[in-house]
Design an enzyme around this catalytic site. Structure first.
Site, PDB file in Angstrom:
ATOM      1  CG  HIS A   5       4.212  -6.088  11.139  1.00  0.00           C
ATOM      2  ND1 HIS A   5       3.032  -5.833  11.711  1.00  0.00           N
ATOM      3  CD2 HIS A   5       5.323  -5.743  11.937  1.00  0.00           C
ATOM      4  CE1 HIS A   5       3.394  -5.236  12.978  1.00  0.00           C
ATOM      5  NE2 HIS A   5       4.622  -5.254  13.153  1.00  0.00           N
TER       6      HIS A   5
ATOM      7  CB  THR B 127      -5.550   1.811   9.542  1.00  0.00           C
ATOM      8  OG1 THR B 127      -4.257   1.022  10.003  1.00  0.00           O
ATOM      9  CG2 THR B 127      -5.309   3.323  10.090  1.00  0.00           C
TER      10      THR B 127
ATOM     11  CB  CYS C  94      -0.978  -0.085   1.325  1.00  0.00           C
ATOM     12  SG  CYS C  94       0.146   0.071   2.979  1.00  0.00           S
TER      13      CYS C  94
ATOM     14  CG  HIS D 286       3.109  -0.784  12.526  1.00  0.00           C
ATOM     15  ND1 HIS D 286       4.607  -1.028  12.580  1.00  0.00           N
ATOM     16  CD2 HIS D 286       2.727  -1.611  11.762  1.00  0.00           C
ATOM     17  CE1 HIS D 286       4.543  -2.026  11.615  1.00  0.00           C
ATOM     18  NE2 HIS D 286       3.601  -2.526  11.256  1.00  0.00           N
TER      19      HIS D 286
ATOM     20  CD  GLU E 224      -3.314   1.273  12.809  1.00  0.00           C
ATOM     21  OE1 GLU E 224      -2.732   0.504  12.095  1.00  0.00           O
ATOM     22  OE2 GLU E 224      -4.329   1.930  12.734  1.00  0.00           O
TER      23      GLU E 224
ATOM     24  CB  SER F 110       1.224  -8.660   8.478  1.00  0.00           C
ATOM     25  OG  SER F 110       0.203  -7.994   7.670  1.00  0.00           O
ATOM     26  CB  SER F 111      -3.212  -6.290  11.754  1.00  0.00           C
ATOM     27  OG  SER F 111      -4.663  -6.122  11.876  1.00  0.00           O
ATOM     28  CG  ASN F 112      -2.666  -5.687   6.054  1.00  0.00           C
ATOM     29  OD1 ASN F 112      -2.731  -6.211   4.805  1.00  0.00           O
ATOM     30  ND2 ASN F 112      -1.553  -5.334   6.371  1.00  0.00           N
TER      31      ASN F 112
ATOM     32  CG  HIS G  96      -1.189  -4.380  15.617  1.00  0.00           C
ATOM     33  ND1 HIS G  96      -0.670  -3.056  14.901  1.00  0.00           N
ATOM     34  CD2 HIS G  96      -0.656  -5.042  14.713  1.00  0.00           C
ATOM     35  CE1 HIS G  96      -0.298  -3.248  13.862  1.00  0.00           C
ATOM     36  NE2 HIS G  96      -0.448  -4.579  13.647  1.00  0.00           N
TER      37      HIS G  96
HETATM   38  S1  SF4 Z   1      -2.805   2.422   7.176  1.00  0.00           S
HETATM   39 FE1  SF4 Z   1      -1.332   0.721   7.036  1.00  0.00          FE
HETATM   40  S2  SF4 Z   1      -2.423  -0.619   5.401  1.00  0.00           S
HETATM   41 FE2  SF4 Z   1      -3.553   1.425   5.375  1.00  0.00          FE
HETATM   42  S3  SF4 Z   1      -2.251   2.525   3.652  1.00  0.00           S
HETATM   43 FE3  SF4 Z   1      -1.296   3.192   5.777  1.00  0.00          FE
HETATM   44  S4  SF4 Z   1       0.480   1.743   6.138  1.00  0.00           S
HETATM   45 FE4  SF4 Z   1      -1.080   0.814   4.641  1.00  0.00          FE
END
Ligand code: SF4
EC number: 1.17.7.4
Length: 317
Positions: A47, A171, A18, A80, A132, A229-231, A130
């Site tokens: 991560h 997020t 991203c 994060h 974040e 990695s959460s996502n 986490h």
């Molecule tokens: S919040 Fe996290 S997953 Fe979303 S764009 Fe930013 S770094 Fe990427």
């Protein structure tokens, strides 16, 4: 020679890096060019072991705490986000520091502060431990942010004044799970104020939507990403919830359990926001070695988000 079995690979798009991850990696690379090695990075910049190992080879040194960094070397804070006390301590020690917090995480920090200044207590929907969540909760004094992880937690949360509450989210949560938690919060605290949607970012939302789009067509889903990695972990869950029973996280091709995949005809492939495309290609090649593959791209959104690196690292400055 035995013929290879046929297999269709459904490649989810968008997947992988991203804009926030891309920016964070660039920040470390430019910092190394500007100041030379070693440049310290507090916590894994993103991560992903492959990414971290690549930056280590260039001279980045990864540490967990600021007190592991000498005063006279630059330090970078991970994508994060960090509690406010960390940059404050770096400033006190007169260190050079660069904050690689994703601007979409910083946006949540600003929201939290704005509500706090307006006299509201915050509820954060996120995962305990986490980085974040730690970073976002650390924007406000202790006790000002109450964490909820599940719908059940909503029943237990004990705010100071139910009339003076706002919520924010991590997020990288599951879009569907978060909708249910927000609904539970609004049912218990009708006065609670929230963002227009949630704070789940565009990249998380898009990657989950593309996994949902392929989950009904496939016998198995592989998500390339790290266990912390959460996502990426949410993508595995989204695949399973959308009907793909074999939904697995793999860091790279060597982790694929080929025995478990025996007899399958179709596989979905996605990658978390911190997983580089080189690892996706490695996985595709591993399938091509074993199967006669047809690759179908399933693209549910186009992404054009880009974030600038901080001013201190821009060439003209
Ligand atoms: S919040 Fe996290 S997953 Fe979303 S764009 Fe930013 S770094 Fe990427």
């Amino acid at each position: 020679m035995t013929e290879k079995p046929a297999l269709t690979l459904y490649l989810a798009a968008p997947r992988g890096f991203c804009a926030g991850v891309d920016r964070a990696i660039k920040i470390v690379e430019i910092a190394l060019q500007k100041w030379g090695a070693p440049v310290y990075v507090r916590h894994e910049i993103v991560h992903n072991k492959y990414v971290v190992d690549g930056l280590k080879a260039l001279g980045a040194v990864f540490v967990e705490e600021l007190d592991e960094v000498p005063d006279d070397r630059p330090v970078i804070f991970s994508a994060h986000g960090v509690p406010k006390a960390i940059p404050a301590e770096a400033a006190r020690r007169e260190m050079i520091y660069v904050d690689a917090t994703c601007p979409l995480v910083s946006k949540v920090h600003i929201e939290a502060e704005r509500h706090h200044e307006a006299g509201l207590q915050m509820v954060m929907i996120g995962h305990a431990g986490h980085p974040e969540t730690i970073g976002t909760m650390g924007q406000l004094p202790p006790g000002e942010v109450l964490l909820v992880e599940t719908v059940e937690d909503v029943a237990r949360v004990a705010p100071r004044d139910p009339q003076k509450l706002a919520f924010i989210t991590q997020t990288t949560l599951s879009v569907d799970d978060t909708v249910a938690i927000v609904a539970a919060l609004q049912a218990r605290f009708p006065a609670i104020i929230g963002p227009h949607k949630e704070d789940i970012c565009y990249a998380t939302t898009n990657r989950q939507a593309s996994v949902k789009a392929i989950a009904g067509k496939i016998d198995a889903l592989l998500v390339i990403g790290a266990p912390n990695s959460s996502n990426s972990r949410r993508l595995v869950e989204v695949g399973r919830a959308a009907g793909c029973n074999y939904s697995q996280l793999v860091q790279r091709a060597s982790e694929i359990d080929w025995r478990a995949l025996q007899g399958i005809r179709s596989v979905g492939i996605s990658a978390g926001a911190s997983a580089p495309e080189v690892l996706v290609n490695e996985v595709l090649d591993a399938f091509r070695d074993r199967y006669e593959t047809t690759v179908e791209l399933v693209e549910t959104a186009k992404e054009s988000v880009e974030f600038k690196v901080p001013r201190i690292l821009r060439a003209a400055d």
